[in-house]
Design an enzyme around this catalytic site. Structure first.
Site, PDB file in Angstrom:
ATOM      1  N   ASP A  38       0.830  -1.205   0.000  1.00  0.00           N
ATOM      2  CA  ASP A  38       0.000   0.000   0.000  1.00  0.00           C
ATOM      3  C   ASP A  38       0.865   1.255   0.000  1.00  0.00           C
ATOM      4  O   ASP A  38       1.960   1.267   0.573  1.00  0.00           O
ATOM      5  CB  ASP A  38      -0.895  -0.010   1.244  1.00  0.00           C
ATOM      6  CG  ASP A  38      -2.043   0.979   1.142  1.00  0.00           C
ATOM      7  OD1 ASP A  38      -2.361   1.412   0.024  1.00  0.00           O
ATOM      8  OD2 ASP A  38      -2.608   1.325   2.196  1.00  0.00           O
TER       9      ASP A  38
ATOM     10  N   ASN B  25     -10.540  -2.914  -6.413  1.00  0.00           N
ATOM     11  CA  ASN B  25      -9.776  -1.874  -7.113  1.00  0.00           C
ATOM     12  C   ASN B  25     -10.383  -1.455  -8.447  1.00  0.00           C
ATOM     13  O   ASN B  25      -9.992  -0.438  -9.028  1.00  0.00           O
ATOM     14  CB  ASN B  25      -8.330  -2.325  -7.337  1.00  0.00           C
ATOM     15  CG  ASN B  25      -7.487  -2.302  -6.080  1.00  0.00           C
ATOM     16  OD1 ASN B  25      -6.488  -3.023  -5.971  1.00  0.00           O
ATOM     17  ND2 ASN B  25      -7.873  -1.498  -5.094  1.00  0.00           N
TER      18      ASN B  25
END
Length: 241
Positions: free
Chosen positions: A19, A67
């Site tokens: 991330d 996503n």
């Protein structure tokens, strides 16, 4: 008599939620895709560091089922990056004896990317060094749902007795059925959540949430996290004797 060397207490299987690519790029005044490209280069370094750090299995979270909610530009850029990454890195992975596998729901991915994934798995099938698993269009709940459907179909077809189904049965239907459960899950960027990643497999994994953004996650930082893991007392629900 000489003492035997201490048994290695580091994790055999490490999973990473990579991330912070977008924030890393934005902090430099660059588009988010610039950060994703930097993050892809970091993956290469971490994979190469695994043998010296005693990590046999590495699983990385590249693209989640959630996503797809990102902008069309970012999603298209990521898909292009994945295709180029596979084409660029596979020969090096073969030379470094890295076996590559992909987990996740493949049908939504474009045909060219799926073909490259199949080719990468075939090219590295003989490799017996580091096992790299790339989670692409992956979600933990989605994986369990797909596994349950396959299990239910086997029951319906008479290949599996419902009375024989226990907690050892479902893992055989998961995408990760051929690799061990992770010992350690690392999330970079300072966020402290698991984001639907390896939900079943991580039931007894240790977690490490670190502030470093993924493009800044060096092999040296990786080694420090592994050293910290080695100091933990993993009891799996038991109590110290």
């Amino acid at each position: 008599m000489a003492k035997k060397p201490a048994e290695r207490c580091g994790p055999r299987h490490v999973a990473i939620i990579m991330d912070g690519n977008g924030r890393w790029a934005q902090s430099r005044g660059r588009p988010r895709l610039f950060g994703h490209h930097a993050g892809a280069r970091r993956v290469r370094e971490i994979v190469s560091a695994c043998p010296d750090l005693g990590v046999k299995y590495l699983t990385i979270f590249a693209f989640s089922t959630e996503n797809w909610k990102r902008t069309q530009t970012e999603v298209a850029g990521l898909m292009s990056l994945f295709r180029r990454y596979i084409m660029k890195e596979m020969q090096d992975f073969v030379r470094e004896n890295v076996r590559v596998r992909f987990i996740g729901d493949r049908p939504r991915l474009d045909a060219k990317l799926r073909a490259l994934m199949d080719e990468a798995e075939a090219m590295t099938a003989h490799c017996d060094g580091t096992n790299l698993t790339i989670a692409l269009n992956y979600g933990g709940r989605d994986e369990v749902a797909r596994a349950t459907k396959r299990l239910a179909q086997d029951v319906a077809d008479g290949n599996l007795d419902p009375a024989d189904v226990d907690e050892e049965t479902l893992p055989k239907y998961l995408d990760t059925c051929v690799v061990p459960d992770p010992d350690l899950v690392i999330r970079t960027s300072g966020e402290a959540r698991i984001s639907n990643f390896l939900l079943w497999q991580s039931a007894y994994a240790e977690y490490e949430f670190i502030d470093t953004l993924w493009p800044d996650f060096t092999p040296e930082i990786f080694a420090e996290v592994l050293t910290s893991y080695g100091a933990r007392d993993r009891r799996f629900g038991a109590v110290p004797v």
